[in-house]
Design an enzyme around this catalytic site. Structure first.
Site, mmCIF file in Angstrom:
data_model
loop_
_atom_site.group_PDB
_atom_site.id
_atom_site.type_symbol
_atom_site.label_atom_id
_atom_site.label_comp_id
_atom_site.label_asym_id
_atom_site.label_seq_id
_atom_site.Cartn_x
_atom_site.Cartn_y
_atom_site.Cartn_z
ATOM 1 N N ARG A 104 -20.874 -1.032 32.623
ATOM 2 C CA ARG A 104 -22.210 -1.338 33.142
ATOM 3 C C ARG A 104 -22.442 -0.536 34.403
ATOM 4 O O ARG A 104 -21.657 -0.608 35.338
ATOM 5 C CB ARG A 104 -22.297 -2.824 33.523
ATOM 6 C CG ARG A 104 -22.627 -3.711 32.422
ATOM 7 C CD ARG A 104 -23.110 -5.060 32.860
ATOM 8 N NE ARG A 104 -22.586 -5.618 34.096
ATOM 9 C CZ ARG A 104 -22.987 -6.777 34.577
ATOM 10 N NH1 ARG A 104 -23.906 -7.466 33.947
ATOM 11 N NH2 ARG A 104 -22.474 -7.257 35.684
ATOM 12 N N ASP A 203 -11.401 -6.477 35.712
ATOM 13 C CA ASP A 203 -10.569 -6.409 36.921
ATOM 14 C C ASP A 203 -9.502 -7.493 36.924
ATOM 15 O O ASP A 203 -8.373 -7.259 37.353
ATOM 16 C CB ASP A 203 -11.442 -6.545 38.177
ATOM 17 C CG ASP A 203 -12.201 -5.269 38.489
ATOM 18 O OD1 ASP A 203 -11.773 -4.199 38.012
ATOM 19 O OD2 ASP A 203 -13.216 -5.337 39.202
HETATM 20 C C1 PRP Z 1 -18.141 -6.230 31.607
HETATM 21 C C2 PRP Z 1 -17.779 -7.076 30.395
HETATM 22 C C3 PRP Z 1 -18.830 -6.679 29.406
HETATM 23 C C4 PRP Z 1 -20.030 -6.430 30.275
HETATM 24 C C5 PRP Z 1 -20.960 -7.585 30.155
HETATM 25 O O1 PRP Z 1 -17.691 -4.930 31.468
HETATM 26 O O2 PRP Z 1 -16.489 -6.859 29.932
HETATM 27 O O3 PRP Z 1 -18.506 -5.531 28.653
HETATM 28 O O4 PRP Z 1 -19.547 -6.312 31.624
HETATM 29 O O5 PRP Z 1 -22.117 -7.349 30.856
HETATM 30 P P1 PRP Z 1 -23.531 -7.188 30.143
HETATM 31 O O6 PRP Z 1 -23.644 -8.301 29.159
HETATM 32 O O7 PRP Z 1 -24.488 -7.339 31.296
HETATM 33 O O8 PRP Z 1 -23.596 -5.831 29.527
HETATM 34 P P2 PRP Z 1 -17.772 -3.862 32.665
HETATM 35 O O9 PRP Z 1 -19.035 -3.086 32.603
HETATM 36 O O10 PRP Z 1 -17.488 -4.540 33.963
HETATM 37 O O11 PRP Z 1 -16.638 -2.848 32.280
HETATM 38 P P3 PRP Z 1 -15.057 -3.074 32.250
HETATM 39 O O12 PRP Z 1 -14.770 -4.064 31.151
HETATM 40 O O13 PRP Z 1 -14.533 -1.710 31.960
HETATM 41 O O14 PRP Z 1 -14.645 -3.591 33.607
HETATM 42 N N1 URA Z 2 -18.972 -8.718 33.500
HETATM 43 C C1 URA Z 2 -17.960 -9.485 33.963
HETATM 44 O O1 URA Z 2 -16.786 -9.116 33.845
HETATM 45 N N2 URA Z 2 -18.278 -10.641 34.549
HETATM 46 C C2 URA Z 2 -19.541 -11.080 34.697
HETATM 47 O O2 URA Z 2 -19.749 -12.166 35.236
HETATM 48 C C3 URA Z 2 -20.578 -10.260 34.212
HETATM 49 C C4 URA Z 2 -20.262 -9.084 33.609
#
Ligand code: PRP
Ligand code: URA
Length: 209
Positions: A104, A203
């Protein structure tokens, strides 16, 4: 219209409480995500098609059931969806695994795609998309749109925590898919985080903050 199932089995609720706790470290967090995924997979695979086979027990011939066809493909959304893979493969070890990389954009909250590798025979499989967090819904919507281009037999989404905003957006964008979540939380905050949620799933799984 696809169904929305909140898989609120007591074991899942208990593990989810531990998962949400900010004092839970990465090692335990990873184990909990995996265990919850296993329990949710049991529900999400309830409608798999069966066929009859005949086998021989030590006592007699028996007509009994096995899962028919090419079965399943799991597609985790990177990174956090990776935390659910071991848990679902514990139940369905012969499933194929595809990967979709999305993050995101922290400013716009829009998903940015950086990787997509899906099983070659995905057209013959039922797909379950894995991502613990359904926040705005952007990542899940985008991932499912990518997968739809490859014409799988069906698609389900399996998340752990959903925000009402994300669930509404997902069911509106893809009304044909079934959605499984362990909890439907209160709202999103100004940074697009689920409240109360569990923080940043990626994370916490990978210890990157
Ligand atoms: C997080 C989570 C989802 C997304 C959800 O990923 O694992 O994929 O955010 O958010 P949304 O519904 O608003 O799209 P992130 O973008 O933090 O990436 P990561 O898993 O690589 O940390
Ligand atoms: N992605 C996450 O990992 N946590 C949240 O709360 C929203 C998006």
């Amino acid at each position: 219209m696809g169904n929305v199932t909140i898989t609120n089995h007591p074991l899942i609720q208990h593990k989810l409480t531990l998962l949400r706790d900010k004092n839970t470290g990465s090692k335990e967090f990873r184990a909990l995500v995996s265990e919850i995924a296993t329990l949710m997979c049991y529900e999400a695979t309830r409608d798999l098609t069966l066929k009859e086979v005949e086998i021989e027990t030590p006592v007699a011939l028996a007509k009994t059931k096995v899962i028919s066809g090419k079965k399943l493909a799991f597609v985790p959304i990177l990174r956090a969806g990776l935390g659910m893979v071991d848990g679902v493969l514990a139940l369905v070890p012969s499933a194929r695994v595809g990967h979709i990389g999305l993050y995101r954009d922290p400013e716009t909250l829009q998903p940015v795609e950086y990787y997509c590798k899906l099983p070659a025979d995905i057209e013959e499989r039922e797909v379950i998309v894995l991502d613990p967090m359904l926040a705005t819904g952007g990542s899940a919507i985008d991932a499912i749109s990518q997968i739809k281009k490859r014409n799988p037999k069906s698609i389900k989404f399996m998340g752990i925590i959903a925000a009402p905003e994300g669930l509404q957006a997902l069911t509106k964008a893809h009304p044909d898919i079934d959605v499984f979540c362990a909890a439907l939380d209160e709202k999103l905050n100004d940074h697009g985080y689920i409240v109360p949620g569990l923080g940043d799933a990626g994370d916490r799984i990978f210890g990157t903050k």
